[in-house]
Design a protein around this motif. Structure first.
Motif, short mmCIF file in Angstrom:
data_model
loop_
_atom_site.label_atom_id
_atom_site.label_comp_id
_atom_site.label_asym_id
_atom_site.label_seq_id
_atom_site.Cartn_x
_atom_site.Cartn_y
_atom_site.Cartn_z
N LYS A 298 -4.86 -12.64 2.97
CA LYS A 298 -3.56 -13.25 2.74
C LYS A 298 -3.00 -12.84 1.38
N ALA A 299 -3.88 -12.82 0.38
CA ALA A 299 -3.43 -12.44 -0.98
C ALA A 299 -2.91 -11.01 -1.00
N ILE A 300 -3.58 -10.13 -0.25
CA ILE A 300 -3.15 -8.72 -0.21
C ILE A 300 -1.76 -8.61 0.39
N LEU A 301 -1.53 -9.36 1.47
CA LEU A 301 -0.23 -9.26 2.16
C LEU A 301 0.87 -10.03 1.43
N ASP A 302 0.48 -11.06 0.68
CA ASP A 302 1.49 -11.83 -0.07
C ASP A 302 2.08 -11.01 -1.21
N GLU A 303 1.32 -10.03 -1.68
CA GLU A 303 1.83 -9.13 -2.72
C GLU A 303 2.85 -8.22 -2.04
N SER A 304 4.10 -8.29 -2.47
CA SER A 304 5.14 -7.55 -1.75
C SER A 304 5.96 -6.70 -2.73
N ARG A 305 5.24 -5.91 -3.51
CA ARG A 305 5.90 -5.11 -4.53
C ARG A 305 6.88 -4.13 -3.89
N HIS A 306 8.05 -4.11 -4.41
CA HIS A 306 9.14 -3.31 -3.84
C HIS A 306 8.94 -1.85 -4.20
N ASN A 307 9.27 -1.45 -5.41
CA ASN A 307 9.05 -0.06 -5.85
C ASN A 307 8.20 -0.06 -7.12
N SER A 308 7.09 0.66 -7.08
CA SER A 308 6.26 0.81 -8.28
C SER A 308 6.45 2.23 -8.81
N VAL A 309 6.99 2.30 -10.03
CA VAL A 309 7.23 3.60 -10.65
C VAL A 309 5.97 4.03 -11.40
N TYR A 310 5.45 5.19 -11.03
CA TYR A 310 4.37 5.82 -11.78
C TYR A 310 5.01 6.91 -12.63
N PHE A 311 5.24 6.55 -13.89
CA PHE A 311 5.90 7.46 -14.82
C PHE A 311 5.12 8.78 -14.90
N PRO A 312 5.78 9.94 -14.94
CA PRO A 312 7.24 10.04 -15.05
C PRO A 312 8.00 10.16 -13.73
N ASN A 313 7.39 10.61 -12.62
CA ASN A 313 8.26 11.05 -11.52
C ASN A 313 7.75 10.74 -10.13
N MET A 314 7.11 9.57 -9.97
CA MET A 314 6.62 9.23 -8.63
C MET A 314 6.81 7.74 -8.39
N MET A 315 6.97 7.37 -7.14
CA MET A 315 7.16 5.96 -6.79
C MET A 315 6.31 5.63 -5.57
N VAL A 316 5.70 4.46 -5.59
CA VAL A 316 4.91 3.96 -4.47
C VAL A 316 5.54 2.67 -3.95
N LYS A 317 5.67 2.59 -2.64
CA LYS A 317 6.15 1.37 -1.99
C LYS A 317 4.98 0.83 -1.17
N ALA A 318 4.16 -0.01 -1.81
CA ALA A 318 2.88 -0.42 -1.21
C ALA A 318 3.03 -1.13 0.13
N PRO A 319 3.98 -2.07 0.32
CA PRO A 319 4.03 -2.79 1.59
C PRO A 319 4.38 -1.90 2.78
N LEU A 320 4.93 -0.71 2.51
CA LEU A 320 5.29 0.20 3.59
C LEU A 320 4.52 1.52 3.52
N GLN A 321 3.53 1.60 2.66
CA GLN A 321 2.68 2.78 2.57
C GLN A 321 3.51 4.06 2.40
N GLN A 322 4.42 3.99 1.44
CA GLN A 322 5.28 5.14 1.18
C GLN A 322 5.10 5.63 -0.24
N LEU A 323 5.35 6.92 -0.42
CA LEU A 323 5.30 7.52 -1.74
C LEU A 323 6.44 8.52 -1.84
N ARG A 324 7.18 8.45 -2.95
CA ARG A 324 8.26 9.41 -3.16
C ARG A 324 7.99 10.18 -4.45
N ASN A 325 8.06 11.50 -4.33
CA ASN A 325 7.76 12.38 -5.44
C ASN A 325 9.07 13.07 -5.85
N PHE A 326 9.47 12.87 -7.10
CA PHE A 326 10.75 13.41 -7.58
C PHE A 326 10.46 14.67 -8.38
N ILE A 327 10.58 15.81 -7.74
CA ILE A 327 10.16 17.07 -8.33
C ILE A 327 11.35 17.74 -9.03
#
Lengths: 436, 157
Positions: A298-327
């Motif tokens: 329950k604790a894992i699913l209650d965490e609903s982080r929207h966009n996590s920026v990994y400086f400098p140029n990547m983003m993770v969207k954990a609740p949807l298992q997505q990653l965006r790489n800004f090259i």
């Protein structure tokens, strides 16, 4: 450029437009920032077998991620040490036990070490063996594989992986913990979306919570109107669940919260987010409960982080298992690659939802992406104006902000953007000369 | 129903899109149809992998109503498109069952402001016959360079 010139571009509450438009600044970013920081390269499930490789870039540096014969992942500069020919140019493949340059057949083990040079006697007594070219394909400075995510630092010396990312790794931890079997697997190729704007605009937009209800009114607002006209049928179509929250009021985004970590990392959605109200997928919670027990699942699913920026140029969207790489491809050109991952042991509907989100929001054909790109490209053009030279980052600004300590604030603050520029100065100037 | 009726339908659909008659175009679609534009070369699964498009009637309607909307900033000014199509192959022609499938090579041009892009593609239409009229039961658009990096593609091939 010199350190004093870089510092002069960032004033806390504002940045000089040169950070987005100047070619000299871009070149300095490639040489310093993208060498000193840890940069996302790929996922290990993209190269599952020995000899599997992918090609990509770290900043403007062409690199190969390859699985060596000992099972370890290596990141090599994609350049033959002989004449400079790129060793691999397809985006993914298997090279077998060694790389072989197609120009003169110099060959290299999959850890980059020289294997053979044809007609080698032609180099007898020439001193080739005293050059770095003789060693083989150069490896990057350092590599770290974290829960399958491959990061590299080009520089041979510098900040450690753990110190650079610190507690920001908790977003990757959450994404991986969502897999009942504790690992992710790449789900098909990434969307590839070309942007005629500076890469930092895209990264800043990841935690810009005051634009969705404005820029995306034409898509999200229209979706809500249509749904109402349809009589609001239940269950809500998945597309509606994805897009409707973009129209949430400012108060909603304020209470989402923003957290910043040292070294430019941060995320939106501390308390809840636009991803909190999706319908449960049958069988998933049960599978997760089996692995973690009820309380932890329950604790894992209650965490609903929207966009996590990994400086400098990547983003993770954990609740949807997505990653965006800004090259970055230039001061005014950025390639965005958007990936989705499958949660090992979870029902297919999860990856179906992630894939739907990806194509609805992140595709060159996306009615949401269209308006984002329109804003970035207008900004890139507008910044040519000499009417003003500074770009404002002042929302909920406080003098003397200390980015070396974690902070949680109102979800509409631009603190995370300021945090990124604080880290930008730090890693740009880490190995720069002070002044001319 | 003769083969020419099927071929004429494909031509008139392209014309509707070129003339911006999107609401009329939307009415061609069966309520359970999908418009699919794969991302990967030879992609087989539209659901569990990312596609460029895989849209049901709700999403297509949203797309069309957005194009007609007041605050559609990426469509100020509006894009225009242009199809040049080869004569469609009619690969399935089953009058009795009312099921038809075509395969059509196209060059699709989309333009806005000073930009113009050309996409080469094959469109595969599944058509059916309802009350004597042809309707779209499914459309798959395979871009010859579907895995390339694109800027905005805002209208529909």
């Amino acid at each position: 450029m010199h350190a004093d010139e870089i510092r002069a571009l960032v004033q806390g509450h504002q940045v000089h437009r040169d950070v987005y438009t100047s070619h000299a600044v871009y070149q300095a970013e490639m040489r310093h920032l993208f060498a000193n920081a840890w940069i996302f390269v790929g996922h290990d499930s993209q190269t599952p077998n020995k000899g599997d490789y992918i090609t990509t870039q770290i900043g403007d540096q062409p690199v190969i991620q390859v699985r060596h014969s000992d099972g370890n992942i290596h990141i090599l500069h994609n350049r033959c040490p002989h004449k400079g020919t790129k060793i691999a140019i397809d985006r993914a493949g298997n090279t077998g036990k060694f790389f072989r340059c197609p120009y003169h057949a110099w060959s290299f083990k999959t850890n980059g070490c020289r294997l053979a040079i044809p007609l080698k006697k032609g180099y007898d007594g020439t001193g080739l063996e005293n050059t770095p070219n003789y060693e083989g394909m150069a490896a990057v400075g350092a590599v770290e594989v974290y829960h399958g995510f491959v990061f590299a630092r080009l520089a041979y010396n510098g900040i450690s992986f753990e110190e650079f990312f610190g507690d920001s790794l908790s977003s990757i931890d959450n994404m991986v913990a969502r897999a009942p079997e504790g690992r992710l697997k790449i789900a098909g190729p990434p969307l590839r979306y070309m942007h005629k704007c500076n890469w930092k605009m895209l990264v800043e937009n990841q935690t810009d919570t005051c634009h969705p209800m404005v820029a995306h009114e034409s898509s999200a607002g229209t979706a809500i109107d249509i749904f109402r006209e349809m009589g609001e049928p239940e269950p809500r179509p998945a597309a509606m669940q994805i897009i409707a929250p973009f129209m949430s009021a400012y108060e909603f985004f304020e209470s989402m919260g923003i957290r910043t970590w040292p070294n430019g990392h941060g995320h939106t959605g501390v308390n809840m987010s636009i991803h909190s109200d999706y319908d449960a997928i049958p069988g998933y919670y049960e599978a997760l409960k089996q692995t973690h027990g009820e309380r932890k699942a329950k604790a894992i699913l209650d965490e609903s982080r929207h966009n996590s920026v990994y400086f400098p140029n990547m983003m993770v969207k954990a609740p949807l298992q997505q990653l965006r790489n800004f090259i970055p491809l230039g001061p005014d050109k950025t390639l965005v690659e958007s990936y989705v991952y499958r949660l090992a042991g979870a029902p297919d509907q999860l990856v179906a939802m992630s894939s739907m989100y990806n194509r609805m929001i992140n595709a060159p054909t996306s009615i949401v992406g269209h308006d984002d790109l329109e804003m970035y490209e207008r900004a890139q053009e507008g910044l040519q104006s000499n009417g003003l030279e500074w770009v404002n980052l002042q929302r909920l600004y406080e003098t003397g902000e200390d980015f070396d300590v974690e902070a949680v604030e109102n979800g509409t603050t631009e603190r995370q953007m300021r945090n990124q520029f604080d880290a930008w100065v730090k890693f740009m100037t880490a190995d720069m000369e002070e002044a001319a | 129903m003769i083969r020419d009726d099927i071929i004429d339908f494909i031509y008139s659909e392209a014309r509707m899109l070129d003339e911006g008659r999107f609401t009329e175009w939307l009415a061609l679609w069966m309520p359970d149809a999908h418009y699919w534009m794969p991302l990967g070369y030879n992609q087989a699964d539209p659901i569990n992998e990312t596609s460029l498009l895989y849209e049901d009637h709700f999403m297509l309607r949203l797309r069309v109503e957005r194009l007609n909307g007041e605050r559609t900033f990426s469509q100020k000014p509006k894009s225009r498109c242009h199809h040049v199509i080869q004569r469609p192959f009619v690969d399935v022609f089953d009058v009795k069952a009312g099921i038809f499938q075509t395969n059509t090579a196209m060059h699709y041009i989309e333009t806005r402001l000073d930009e113009q892009q050309l996409l080469a593609l094959t469109a595969i239409h599944d058509l059916c016959c309802v009350d004597g009229k042809l309707r779209i039961a499914g459309k798959k658009v395979v871009l010859v360079n579907s895995d390339a990096a694109f800027g905005n593609i805002q209208l529909l091939p």
